[in-house]
Motif scaffolding. Structure first.
Motif, PDB file in Angstrom:
ATOM      1  N   GLU A  53       0.832  -1.210   0.000  1.00 29.13           N
ATOM      2  CA  GLU A  53       0.000   0.000   0.000  1.00 29.13           C
ATOM      3  C   GLU A  53       0.862   1.254   0.000  1.00 29.13           C
ATOM      4  OE1 GLU A  53      -3.131   0.528  -0.322  1.00 29.13           O
ATOM      5  OE2 GLU A  53      -3.923  -1.515  -0.214  1.00 29.13           O
ATOM      6  N   ALA A  54       1.923   1.244   0.827  1.00 30.27           N
ATOM      7  CA  ALA A  54       2.803   2.414   0.895  1.00 30.27           C
ATOM      8  C   ALA A  54       3.448   2.678  -0.457  1.00 30.27           C
ATOM      9  CB  ALA A  54       3.874   2.201   1.961  1.00 30.27           C
ATOM     10  N   GLU A  55       3.918   1.609  -1.125  1.00 27.13           N
ATOM     11  CA  GLU A  55       4.565   1.777  -2.430  1.00 27.13           C
ATOM     12  C   GLU A  55       3.615   2.390  -3.448  1.00 27.13           C
ATOM     13  OE1 GLU A  55       6.396  -0.971  -6.017  1.00 27.13           O
ATOM     14  OE2 GLU A  55       6.262  -1.812  -3.989  1.00 27.13           O
ATOM     15  N   SER A  56       2.383   1.876  -3.488  1.00 25.96           N
ATOM     16  CA  SER A  56       1.400   2.398  -4.439  1.00 25.96           C
ATOM     17  C   SER A  56       1.142   3.885  -4.222  1.00 25.96           C
ATOM     18  CB  SER A  56       0.094   1.598  -4.305  1.00 25.96           C
ATOM     19  OG  SER A  56      -0.906   2.143  -5.129  1.00 25.96           O
ATOM     20  N   LEU A  57       1.010   4.282  -2.954  1.00 22.23           N
ATOM     21  CA  LEU A  57       0.720   5.687  -2.639  1.00 22.23           C
ATOM     22  C   LEU A  57       1.913   6.588  -2.929  1.00 22.23           C
ATOM     23  CD1 LEU A  57      -1.216   5.019   0.673  1.00 22.23           C
ATOM     24  CD2 LEU A  57      -2.195   6.070  -1.381  1.00 22.23           C
ATOM     25  N   TYR A  58       3.120   6.145  -2.555  1.00 23.76           N
ATOM     26  CA  TYR A  58       4.316   6.958  -2.836  1.00 23.76           C
ATOM     27  C   TYR A  58       4.504   7.144  -4.344  1.00 23.76           C
ATOM     28  CZ  TYR A  58       6.357   7.235   1.884  1.00 23.76           C
ATOM     29  OH  TYR A  58       6.625   7.537   3.202  1.00 23.76           O
ATOM     30  N   LYS A  59       4.295   6.070  -5.102  1.00 20.64           N
ATOM     31  CA  LYS A  59       4.467   6.178  -6.551  1.00 20.64           C
ATOM     32  C   LYS A  59       3.423   7.094  -7.178  1.00 20.64           C
ATOM     33  CE  LYS A  59       7.085   1.991  -7.536  1.00 20.64           C
ATOM     34  NZ  LYS A  59       7.115   0.659  -8.192  1.00 20.64           N
ATOM     35  N   HIS A  60       2.207   7.056  -6.639  1.00 27.74           N
ATOM     36  CA  HIS A  60       1.168   7.980  -7.098  1.00 27.74           C
ATOM     37  C   HIS A  60       1.580   9.420  -6.804  1.00 27.74           C
ATOM     38  CE1 HIS A  60      -3.483   8.761  -7.322  1.00 27.74           C
ATOM     39  NE2 HIS A  60      -2.789   9.552  -8.124  1.00 27.74           N
ATOM     40  N   ALA A  61       2.077   9.644  -5.576  1.00 27.61           N
ATOM     41  CA  ALA A  61       2.543  10.981  -5.203  1.00 27.61           C
ATOM     42  C   ALA A  61       3.710  11.423  -6.078  1.00 27.61           C
ATOM     43  CB  ALA A  61       2.937  11.005  -3.732  1.00 27.61           C
ATOM     44  N   LEU A  62       4.616  10.478  -6.403  1.00 25.84           N
ATOM     45  CA  LEU A  62       5.756  10.799  -7.253  1.00 25.84           C
ATOM     46  C   LEU A  62       5.306  11.217  -8.650  1.00 25.84           C
ATOM     47  CD1 LEU A  62       8.846  10.818  -7.736  1.00 25.84           C
ATOM     48  CD2 LEU A  62       8.652   8.392  -8.355  1.00 25.84           C
ATOM     49  N   ALA A  63       4.332  10.493  -9.191  1.00 32.90           N
ATOM     50  CA  ALA A  63       3.824  10.842 -10.524  1.00 32.90           C
ATOM     51  C   ALA A  63       3.234  12.251 -10.535  1.00 32.90           C
ATOM     52  CB  ALA A  63       2.777   9.821 -10.956  1.00 32.90           C
ATOM     53  N   ILE A  64       2.521  12.598  -9.457  1.00 34.03           N
ATOM     54  CA  ILE A  64       1.946  13.948  -9.356  1.00 34.03           C
ATOM     55  C   ILE A  64       3.059  14.982  -9.267  1.00 34.03           C
ATOM     56  CG2 ILE A  64       0.577  15.485  -7.892  1.00 34.03           C
ATOM     57  CD1 ILE A  64      -1.070  13.009  -7.084  1.00 34.03           C
ATOM     58  N   SER A  65       4.082  14.702  -8.437  1.00 31.00           N
ATOM     59  CA  SER A  65       5.187  15.652  -8.284  1.00 31.00           C
ATOM     60  C   SER A  65       5.909  15.875  -9.606  1.00 31.00           C
ATOM     61  CB  SER A  65       6.169  15.130  -7.226  1.00 31.00           C
ATOM     62  OG  SER A  65       7.238  16.020  -7.057  1.00 31.00           O
ATOM     63  N   GLU A  66       6.145  14.793 -10.334  1.00 35.26           N
ATOM     64  CA  GLU A  66       6.826  14.937 -11.629  1.00 35.26           C
ATOM     65  C   GLU A  66       5.980  15.737 -12.617  1.00 35.26           C
ATOM     66  OE1 GLU A  66       9.684  10.971 -11.782  1.00 35.26           O
ATOM     67  OE2 GLU A  66       7.603  10.798 -12.462  1.00 35.26           O
ATOM     68  N   ARG A  67       4.642  15.576 -12.515  1.00 39.61           N
ATOM     69  CA  ARG A  67       3.745  16.326 -13.410  1.00 39.61           C
ATOM     70  C   ARG A  67       3.711  17.809 -13.038  1.00 39.61           C
ATOM     71  NH1 ARG A  67      -1.036  15.058 -16.359  1.00 39.61           N
ATOM     72  NH2 ARG A  67      -1.779  17.003 -17.303  1.00 39.61           N
TER      73      ARG A  67
END
Length: 658
Positions: free
Chosen positions: A85-99
């Motif tokens: 769960e943590a990995e999924s959320l961090y990666k989602h947050a990372l995608a937003i940050s990169e965008r």
């Protein structure tokens, strides 16, 4: 009598814990209702953060507030070790940050670092390394190479390198990070963490004096700022204790581990993985002290925590299994020991590959097991494989290589390969003296083993000289009443014993026993062996009234630890029977004779010297009680055993000569 042989403990330290740099709290882009996640270790209410994510999603998929909420919730899942769960959320947050910010922004780097830590905790080191490298590249460009945020990621990347055995790379990064943090009074907690981590790398490279100095400094820095009860103080204490364990300094390690365990249990609860690490390390101390039940309980608890938190294939699980194997080997439960070693080996090989130093550790332990089983050629091959791995990693002059040289020399000595043993003992001593100085306690271990080899070859004077030097080293460093002196005194007594210097031997045995008793080490198999050896001495001197009670004490200790049917009990039972026969206590002696012979006749492979000795004592008893026919029958059996022993020895000599 039995000579205490000491292996160099390369492999019993569990989970030295790397400290991560502290993450600064973002000052913008967070909802007022949300407490931003810090790496504090305290449980938080996940529902509050889930509600916050739902609330923040209303601002839109690419709103910074949504990213922050996702990151906060990911931190909660990571605290609870729900890594998927943590990995999924961090990666989602990372995608937003990169965008929002782009792939080279500091906020993107922060999330990459969080993902690196997440994968590092799961022992997915290659993935963690990739995230940390990306993060540090961004931070060096955004902040410069001397910025505290850059230092944080350098520290975390160094932790991965250290785990993978890339010690020089790890050392350089830790030194860079500590140099950055040294310059700032506000970064002293991070400085303490990096000093602790750097100490661990120096320890891995055999630089024990440097490591001890760094641990002491890390403790002093952190205690000055936060006091004595901080969870990261416990981390330093645990890691400092690990340094003492690999140097055989168990008495010094125990209070540090007890302090660490108390802090963590109070602050983190009873099922935190740090608890598992402290328990695993304490088990090594308790095993050395003869507290086998306590060691086993600690290891089972450690194993359960690690499996629950990380799953069954994590290196922390392998550490507990490895120590459980060492305990089972001590208790002569060889099939169980092998099962645990093989399980640990499979985990480490899957995680690190077939050439990592951790694998060399368990190979070394498997070799010790084969040695205990009398399978010396297999032990030799395993040690040689372990040594090849260590030499590839560290070169030929590292203390870890010296440890295997010592252990392999013990094997050569047991095989009668005395020239090879002599050469390896000399190499081990030279490496240790070069790296640790002439008076380190591990040098006393090698000298004691060298003395055993010299005793076998009849070099009594050289054996005694090396034991006295070893004793002098231990007394100087540890004091005259330290438990680590007791086996050395027993060995020195054995040298006097074999030369028929009974008065000197008795005095040394008694001093050894007094030290163990004073230290409260009352259940150790080594203590039981010393009592047995003193009983043998009294038998040789015909002091039967003194011999009987020593054998009885030895029997109680060994029976408690090994069970009622273990082959090692047979000699004690025979000695006790002999003392009773010579005192005329025939009724009391007979059950001991019968039990000893019963155990030995069921044992495989046969121990012919023990069978012959037990048969002769029983023959004497039968003769004394007018049962001549039974005595003659048993005497014939003893003659058959003697013939088989002679034939076996002849075959072994022929095999060795080919």
């Amino acid at each position: 009598m039995k000579f205490f042989l000491s292996t160099i403990p390369l492999s019993m330290v569990c989970c030295a814990i790397a400290a991560h740099g502290q993450l600064p709290v973002p000052e913008t882009e967070h909802l007022s209702e949300i407490q931003t996640h810090k790496q504090s270790g305290y449980n938080q209410d996940a529902k509050v953060f889930m509600d916050a994510v739902q609330q923040a999603s209303e601002f839109g998929e690419f709103d910074p507030r949504y990213k922050t909420a996702l990151c906060n919730l990911a931190g909660i899942y990571r605290q609870r070790h729900d890594y998927a769960e943590a990995e999924s959320l961090y990666k989602h947050a990372l995608a937003i940050s990169e965008r929002i910010y782009g792939t080279q922004h500091e906020e993107t780097a922060r999330l990459l670092n969080e993902l690196g830590i997440l994968f590092q905790e799961q022992a997915k080191y290659s993935e963690a390394q990739g995230f940390f490298l990306r993060a540090v590249t961004i931070q060096e460009r955004a902040f410069g190479p001397e910025h505290p945020l850059t230092a944080r990621t350098l520290n975390d990347l160094a932790g991965v390198y250290s785990t993978l055995g890339k010690y020089l790379e790890a050392e350089a990064l830790y030194q860079r990070a500590s140099a950055i943090w040294e310059k700032s009074e506000t970064e002293q907690l991070n400085l303490a963490s990096t000093l602790d981590n750097l100490a661990g790398v120096e320890q891995d490279q055999g630089k024990y004096l440097q490591a001890e100095g760094l641990f002491r400094r890390a403790l002093a820095v952190r205690q000055r700022i936060v006091g004595l009860g901080d969870t990261d103080i416990a981390t330093i204490l645990n890691n400092f204790a690990a340094l003492y364990i690999i140097q055989n300094k168990y008495t010094e390690a125990e209070p540090l581990l007890r302090r660490a365990l108390a802090i963590w249990e109070e602050s983190l609860g009873p099922e935190h993985p740090n608890i598992a690490a402290a328990l695993c390390n304490l088990s090594a101390v308790w095993r050395q002290q003869g507290k086998y039940s306590e060691a086993g309980t600690a290891l089972q608890r450690s194993l359960a925590i690690s499996e629950k938190v990380y799953g069954p294939e994590h290196p922390a699980v392998a550490s507990a299994l490895n120590n459980l194997g060492l305990l089972q080997r001590t208790l002569r439960n060889y099939p169980e020991a092998e099962s645990n070693f093989r399980h640990a080996m499979a985990i480490w090989e899957k995680t690190f590959g077939p050439e990592h130093p951790e694998l060399a550790n368990v190979l070394s332990n498997m070799a010790l097991l084969r040695q205990s089983e009398g399978k010396l050629s297999e032990a030799e091959s395993l040690f040689e494989r372990a040594m090849a791995i260590r030499q590839r990693f560290f070169g030929t002059e590292h203390v870890a290589v010296a440890g295997i040289l010592n252990n392999l020399a013990v094997i050569y000595s047991s095989e009668g390969k005395y020239k090879q043993a002599d050469s390896l003992f000399d190499r081990a001593l030279a490496i240790y003296q070069k790296n640790l100085g002439p008076d380190h306690t591990i040098i006393a271990t090698v000298l004691s083993n060298l003395a055993s080899y010299q005793l076998k070859t009849g070099s009594y004077r050289a054996s005694e000289q090396n034991l006295r030097r070893a004793l002098q080293i231990r007394e100087k460093e540890l004091g005259p009443d330290h438990p680590d002196l007791a086996p050395l005194l027993g060995n020195l007594a054995a040298v006097q014993h074999v030369q028929h210097k009974y008065s000197d031997a008795e005095s040394l045995y008694k001093r050894s026993l007094a030290i163990w008793n004073k230290a409260g080490v009352t259940k150790s198999l080594d203590l039981g062996q010393t009592l047995q050896d003193l009983g043998d001495l009294y038998l040789a001197e015909r002091k039967y009234d003194e011999a009987g009670p020593r054998f009885a004490q030895a029997l109680a200790i060994k029976e408690n630890s090994l069970g009622a049917q273990h082959p090692e009990l047979a000699h004690v039972l025979t000695g006790l029977a002999a003392a009773d026969v010579f005192r005329g206590y025939y009724v009391e002696a007979e059950p001991f004779c019968q039990r000893a012979l019963g155990i030995l006749e069921r044992s495989s492979p046969p121990d012919y010297p023990a069978l012959i000795f037990a048969a002769k004592v029983y023959v004497l008893l039968l003769s004394k009680t007018q049962r001549q026919a039974q005595a003659e029958l048993l005497e014939s059996k003893a003659m058959v055993y003697a013939a088989k022993m002679k034939n076996k020895s002849k075959n072994e000599i022929e095999r060795t000569s080919h």
